[in-house]
Design a protein around this motif. Sequence first.
Motif, PDB file in Angstrom:
ATOM      1  N   TRP A   1      36.818  48.479  22.288  1.00  0.00           N
ATOM      2  CA  TRP A   1      35.406  47.899  21.884  1.00  0.00           C
ATOM      3  C   TRP A   1      35.384  46.578  22.738  1.00  0.00           C
ATOM      4  CZ3 TRP A   1      31.607  50.780  20.263  1.00  0.00           C
ATOM      5  CH2 TRP A   1      32.052  51.705  19.515  1.00  0.00           C
ATOM      6  N   LEU A   2      36.313  46.039  23.071  1.00  0.00           N
ATOM      7  CA  LEU A   2      36.434  44.838  23.742  1.00  0.00           C
ATOM      8  C   LEU A   2      35.609  44.978  25.018  1.00  0.00           C
ATOM      9  CD1 LEU A   2      36.990  41.820  23.584  1.00  0.00           C
ATOM     10  CD2 LEU A   2      39.128  42.338  24.750  1.00  0.00           C
ATOM     11  N   ALA A   3      36.139  46.033  25.811  1.00  0.00           N
ATOM     12  CA  ALA A   3      35.532  46.588  27.162  1.00  0.00           C
ATOM     13  C   ALA A   3      34.071  46.775  27.056  1.00  0.00           C
ATOM     14  CB  ALA A   3      36.256  47.541  27.816  1.00  0.00           C
ATOM     15  N   VAL A   4      33.699  47.478  25.911  1.00  0.00           N
ATOM     16  CA  VAL A   4      32.086  47.843  25.784  1.00  0.00           C
ATOM     17  C   VAL A   4      31.494  46.370  25.538  1.00  0.00           C
ATOM     18  CG1 VAL A   4      30.558  48.993  23.977  1.00  0.00           C
ATOM     19  CG2 VAL A   4      32.738  50.250  24.718  1.00  0.00           C
ATOM     20  N   LEU A   5      31.786  45.490  24.745  1.00  0.00           N
ATOM     21  CA  LEU A   5      31.186  44.312  24.346  1.00  0.00           C
ATOM     22  C   LEU A   5      31.342  43.550  25.684  1.00  0.00           C
ATOM     23  CD1 LEU A   5      30.419  42.193  22.286  1.00  0.00           C
ATOM     24  CD2 LEU A   5      32.285  41.389  22.203  1.00  0.00           C
ATOM     25  N   GLY A   6      32.058  43.783  26.554  1.00  0.00           N
ATOM     26  CA  GLY A   6      32.076  43.071  28.362  1.00  0.00           C
ATOM     27  C   GLY A   6      30.935  43.524  28.813  1.00  0.00           C
ATOM     28  N   CYS A   7      30.226  44.594  28.770  1.00  0.00           N
ATOM     29  CA  CYS A   7      29.007  45.057  29.383  1.00  0.00           C
ATOM     30  C   CYS A   7      28.016  44.315  29.023  1.00  0.00           C
ATOM     31  CB  CYS A   7      28.990  46.437  28.965  1.00  0.00           C
ATOM     32  SG  CYS A   7      30.224  47.498  29.589  1.00  0.00           S
TER      33      CYS A   7
ATOM     34  N   LEU B   1      42.300  51.579  36.122  1.00  0.00           N
ATOM     35  CA  LEU B   1      42.520  50.965  37.380  1.00  0.00           C
ATOM     36  C   LEU B   1      41.184  50.916  38.040  1.00  0.00           C
ATOM     37  CD1 LEU B   1      45.946  52.636  38.478  1.00  0.00           C
ATOM     38  CD2 LEU B   1      45.544  50.259  37.814  1.00  0.00           C
ATOM     39  N   GLY B   2      40.301  52.004  38.276  1.00  0.00           N
ATOM     40  CA  GLY B   2      39.158  51.946  38.718  1.00  0.00           C
ATOM     41  C   GLY B   2      38.145  50.802  38.127  1.00  0.00           C
ATOM     42  N   GLY B   3      38.135  50.953  36.864  1.00  0.00           N
ATOM     43  CA  GLY B   3      37.584  50.077  36.110  1.00  0.00           C
ATOM     44  C   GLY B   3      37.785  48.250  36.474  1.00  0.00           C
ATOM     45  N   ARG B   4      38.958  48.255  36.551  1.00  0.00           N
ATOM     46  CA  ARG B   4      39.560  46.882  36.815  1.00  0.00           C
ATOM     47  C   ARG B   4      39.195  46.805  38.470  1.00  0.00           C
ATOM     48  NH1 ARG B   4      40.148  42.756  37.316  1.00  0.00           N
ATOM     49  NH2 ARG B   4      41.586  41.347  36.959  1.00  0.00           N
ATOM     50  N   LEU B   5      39.359  47.394  39.233  1.00  0.00           N
ATOM     51  CA  LEU B   5      39.224  47.223  40.804  1.00  0.00           C
ATOM     52  C   LEU B   5      37.337  46.906  40.635  1.00  0.00           C
ATOM     53  CD1 LEU B   5      39.443  47.422  43.789  1.00  0.00           C
ATOM     54  CD2 LEU B   5      38.956  49.968  43.456  1.00  0.00           C
ATOM     55  N   LEU B   6      36.584  47.525  39.956  1.00  0.00           N
ATOM     56  CA  LEU B   6      35.213  47.341  40.145  1.00  0.00           C
ATOM     57  C   LEU B   6      34.886  45.810  39.516  1.00  0.00           C
ATOM     58  CD1 LEU B   6      33.606  50.753  39.320  1.00  0.00           C
ATOM     59  CD2 LEU B   6      33.549  49.644  41.429  1.00  0.00           C
TER      60      LEU B   6
ATOM     61  N   GLY C   1      37.034  43.538  39.397  1.00  0.00           N
ATOM     62  CA  GLY C   1      37.536  42.346  40.327  1.00  0.00           C
ATOM     63  C   GLY C   1      36.383  42.200  41.378  1.00  0.00           C
ATOM     64  N   LEU C   2      35.974  43.388  42.170  1.00  0.00           N
ATOM     65  CA  LEU C   2      34.783  43.178  43.110  1.00  0.00           C
ATOM     66  C   LEU C   2      33.815  42.341  42.515  1.00  0.00           C
ATOM     67  CD1 LEU C   2      35.033  46.712  44.743  1.00  0.00           C
ATOM     68  CD2 LEU C   2      35.964  44.496  45.673  1.00  0.00           C
ATOM     69  N   ALA C   3      33.168  42.714  41.329  1.00  0.00           N
ATOM     70  CA  ALA C   3      32.195  42.008  40.784  1.00  0.00           C
ATOM     71  C   ALA C   3      32.380  40.585  40.536  1.00  0.00           C
ATOM     72  CB  ALA C   3      31.567  42.717  39.628  1.00  0.00           C
ATOM     73  N   CYS C   4      33.351  40.352  40.170  1.00  0.00           N
ATOM     74  CA  CYS C   4      33.844  38.703  39.749  1.00  0.00           C
ATOM     75  C   CYS C   4      33.878  38.012  40.912  1.00  0.00           C
ATOM     76  CB  CYS C   4      35.167  38.881  38.756  1.00  0.00           C
ATOM     77  SG  CYS C   4      35.009  39.143  37.038  1.00  0.00           S
ATOM     78  N   GLY C   5      34.473  38.653  42.257  1.00  0.00           N
ATOM     79  CA  GLY C   5      34.573  37.817  43.256  1.00  0.00           C
ATOM     80  C   GLY C   5      33.247  37.636  44.061  1.00  0.00           C
ATOM     81  N   VAL C   6      32.329  38.462  43.776  1.00  0.00           N
ATOM     82  CA  VAL C   6      30.844  38.223  44.424  1.00  0.00           C
ATOM     83  C   VAL C   6      30.145  37.360  43.468  1.00  0.00           C
ATOM     84  CG1 VAL C   6      28.608  39.343  44.670  1.00  0.00           C
ATOM     85  CG2 VAL C   6      30.521  40.520  45.517  1.00  0.00           C
ATOM     86  N   ALA C   7      30.305  37.368  42.276  1.00  0.00           N
ATOM     87  CA  ALA C   7      29.756  36.492  41.303  1.00  0.00           C
ATOM     88  C   ALA C   7      30.181  35.029  41.562  1.00  0.00           C
ATOM     89  CB  ALA C   7      29.997  36.962  39.938  1.00  0.00           C
TER      90      ALA C   7
END
Length: 357
Positions: free
Chosen positions: A62-68, A3-8, A10-16
């Motif tokens: 691993w999909l989440a890691v790739l997303g970094c 949930l914390g990762g999803r929140l962050l 979402g915030l980053a996508c909103g800014v971008a």
Amino acid sequence: MLLGGRLLTGLACGVASLVAPVYISEIAYPAVRGLLGSCVQLMVVTGILLAYVAGWVLEWRWLAVLGCVPPTLMLLLMCFMPETPRFLLTQHQHQEAMAALRFLWGSEEGWEEPPVGAEHQGFQLALLRRPGVYKPLVIGISLMAFQQLSGVNAIMFYAKTIFEEAKFKDSSLASVTVGVIQVLFTAVAALVMDRAGRRLLLALSGVVMVFSMSAFGTYFKLTQSGPSNSSHVSLLVPISAEPVDVHVGLAWLAVGSMCLFIAGFAMGWGPIPWLLMSEIFPLHVKGVATGVCVLTNWFMAFLVTKTFSSVMEILKPYGAFWLTAAFCILSVLFTLTFVPETKGRTLEQITAYFEGR
């Protein structure tokens, strides 16, 4: 942690989603601003396609890691990019603004310096009385609302089910197919944006979505049968001992309608509202105005996502999709009536148009 990762995220996508279109519009040469501005949506759908492909072969961790990887690259590469000349001028850094302009354009040819005075610093509610502010604000908010009311999220919700009913054996392959269509037609839109213009592509995109959503509603109407409201329809043909399943054939109507909708959306209502949002606001209110438009977009996405199932219960599935077709008709009328053509104009010329100069 999830949930914390999803929140962050979402915030980053909103800014971008707020900053990227504005940054690109302010650094782009007018002749290619449509191409570069459309690349925002092109990169979004490309990222979605790559996520579909990666999700086909990778575990979600691993999909989440790739997303970094992409945001890390962006963080590093943006260190070498200058602030936009227009922003530097608002900070009274004229020499730095000209240096940034030469870095970005190679020369100052074609540059029209915006007026930046004391009256242009910051946003005040009194500015909403000016036509150069309230007109583009109404247009920007309306474009974002119509983008979500077109039903794009509803279509994406049903994509997997539709492909399964059409007897696609691999639903992951179906998702990749949807992603490929999005990328191809968004790329086409980006290439023709500065030739065809924004209004024409928006209107054509809206017309395509009207027909595809109408056909989608027709599919649900035809597959609804009997008092049990079963979605399965079989037709018994007298000359055959075997029943002929019409449902699979009708499912291909849904597949065709969905693919047509995605292509039409990607050609216009996918990239262009974001592009126009970055073009139509004057410099001194751009931060607040674009923020309001982005907030409208995400709020409408939430609202449509939250209420669509309830609308389907009230209006039946076919009624819900015919309702989205009606919103698509309204979007075409709104485009032809209120949306100006910004192709080939500088940002200052667009501002002057709204102000009546």
